[in-house]
Design a protein around this motif. Structure first.
Motif, PDB file in Angstrom:
ATOM      1  N   ALA A   1       3.952   6.120 -12.134  1.00 56.31           N
ATOM      2  CA  ALA A   1       3.100   7.104 -11.439  1.00 56.31           C
ATOM      3  C   ALA A   1       2.028   6.432 -10.583  1.00 56.31           C
ATOM      4  CB  ALA A   1       2.464   8.064 -12.448  1.00 56.31           C
ATOM      5  N   GLN A   2       1.383   5.386 -11.116  1.00 58.31           N
ATOM      6  CA  GLN A   2       0.337   4.709 -10.353  1.00 58.31           C
ATOM      7  C   GLN A   2       0.909   4.016  -9.123  1.00 58.31           C
ATOM      8  OE1 GLN A   2      -1.491   2.518 -13.658  1.00 58.31           O
ATOM      9  NE2 GLN A   2      -3.378   3.632 -13.232  1.00 58.31           N
ATOM     10  N   ALA A   3       2.101   3.461  -9.242  1.00 56.61           N
ATOM     11  CA  ALA A   3       2.739   2.792  -8.102  1.00 56.61           C
ATOM     12  C   ALA A   3       3.089   3.814  -7.013  1.00 56.61           C
ATOM     13  CB  ALA A   3       3.985   2.039  -8.551  1.00 56.61           C
TER      14      ALA A   3
ATOM     15  N   ALA B   1       1.445   4.078  -3.300  1.00 64.73           N
ATOM     16  CA  ALA B   1       2.304   4.113  -2.113  1.00 64.73           C
ATOM     17  C   ALA B   1       2.124   5.422  -1.330  1.00 64.73           C
ATOM     18  CB  ALA B   1       3.761   3.935  -2.524  1.00 64.73           C
ATOM     19  N   GLY B   2       1.218   6.276  -1.795  1.00 65.20           N
ATOM     20  CA  GLY B   2       0.910   7.512  -1.069  1.00 65.20           C
ATOM     21  C   GLY B   2       1.814   8.684  -1.384  1.00 65.20           C
TER      22      GLY B   2
ATOM     23  N   LEU C   1      11.060   4.730  -5.673  1.00 62.39           N
ATOM     24  CA  LEU C   1       9.807   4.046  -5.351  1.00 62.39           C
ATOM     25  C   LEU C   1      10.005   3.091  -4.172  1.00 62.39           C
ATOM     26  CD1 LEU C   1       6.836   3.500  -5.944  1.00 62.39           C
ATOM     27  CD2 LEU C   1       7.561   1.847  -7.683  1.00 62.39           C
ATOM     28  N   ALA C   2      11.115   2.381  -4.158  1.00 60.46           N
ATOM     29  CA  ALA C   2      11.410   1.460  -3.043  1.00 60.46           C
ATOM     30  C   ALA C   2      11.507   2.235  -1.734  1.00 60.46           C
ATOM     31  CB  ALA C   2      12.703   0.691  -3.320  1.00 60.46           C
TER      32      ALA C   2
ATOM     33  N   ALA D   1       9.129   1.892   1.485  1.00 59.65           N
ATOM     34  CA  ALA D   1       9.760   1.523   2.762  1.00 59.65           C
ATOM     35  C   ALA D   1       9.498   2.573   3.839  1.00 59.65           C
ATOM     36  CB  ALA D   1      11.251   1.320   2.567  1.00 59.65           C
ATOM     37  N   GLY D   2       8.875   3.683   3.463  1.00 59.84           N
ATOM     38  CA  GLY D   2       8.623   4.742   4.437  1.00 59.84           C
ATOM     39  C   GLY D   2       9.778   5.689   4.569  1.00 59.84           C
ATOM     40  N   ALA D   3      10.624   5.778   3.570  1.00 62.94           N
ATOM     41  CA  ALA D   3      11.787   6.679   3.418  1.00 62.94           C
ATOM     42  C   ALA D   3      12.979   5.806   3.257  1.00 62.94           C
ATOM     43  CB  ALA D   3      11.942   7.686   4.545  1.00 62.94           C
TER      44      ALA D   3
END
Length: 156
Positions: free
Chosen positions: A57-59, A63-64, A149-150, A154-156
């Motif tokens: 959750a924190q990650a 990452a927004g 998460l990756a 990566a922005g999607a």
């Protein structure tokens, strides 16, 4: 069954959630949302998935992105599930399956030759503009949260 695709606006929703409050898509406006649908509280795969999302959750936050789990279980069940496994992510109750239907995850399933309706484990990444950025259908739990998460990083 609704078939959603990348680039489409995510179907709006407002649902009761664990802890006695409610949650809606509008709550995440301007932020990315990992919206994951799972079949049932406190079953093996769903527990592993919820615990993994909680552990990361924190990650996700860093990452927004926010994370929200949805199942047809009632709020009371979610509260027990959260407490039992010390989950840190919110869980929404879609008891009438309206949101599951809107997202196309309420499907006919089959077990031991018996057909029944249930949630197909699916994850959606919704962008800050409310549009669907990525869809993971028929999720297999091992490694899934790390993959999501990756994608967020990566922005999607």
């Amino acid at each position: 069954m609704t078939e959603l695709s990348i680039g489409q606006p995510a179907p709006d929703f407002s649902l009761p959630r664990d802890g006695g409050t409610s949650v809606s898509l509008a709550d995440f406006a301007g932020k990315r949302l990992v919206l994951y649908f799972y079949p049932k509280d406190d079953t093996s795969g769903c527990t592993v998935e919820a615990k993994a999302f909680s552990e990361h959750a924190q990650a996700f936050d860093a990452a927004g992105a926010a994370v929200l789990g949805v199942s047809p279980d009632p709020v009371k069940s979610h509260d027990k599930f959260v407490k039992k496994h010390a989950l840190t992510i919110p869980l929404a109750a879609d008891e009438d399956q309206a949101v599951c239907n809107a997202y196309g995850v309420w499907v006919e399933k089959s077990m031991y030759g018996k057909k029944y309706m249930g949630v197909e484990r699916t994850t959606f990444l919704i962008g800050p503009d409310g549009r669907i950025e990525k869809i993971w259908p028929k999720v297999k739990v091992p490694g899934h949260v790390e993959e999501v998460l990756a994608a967020v990083k990566a922005g999607a």
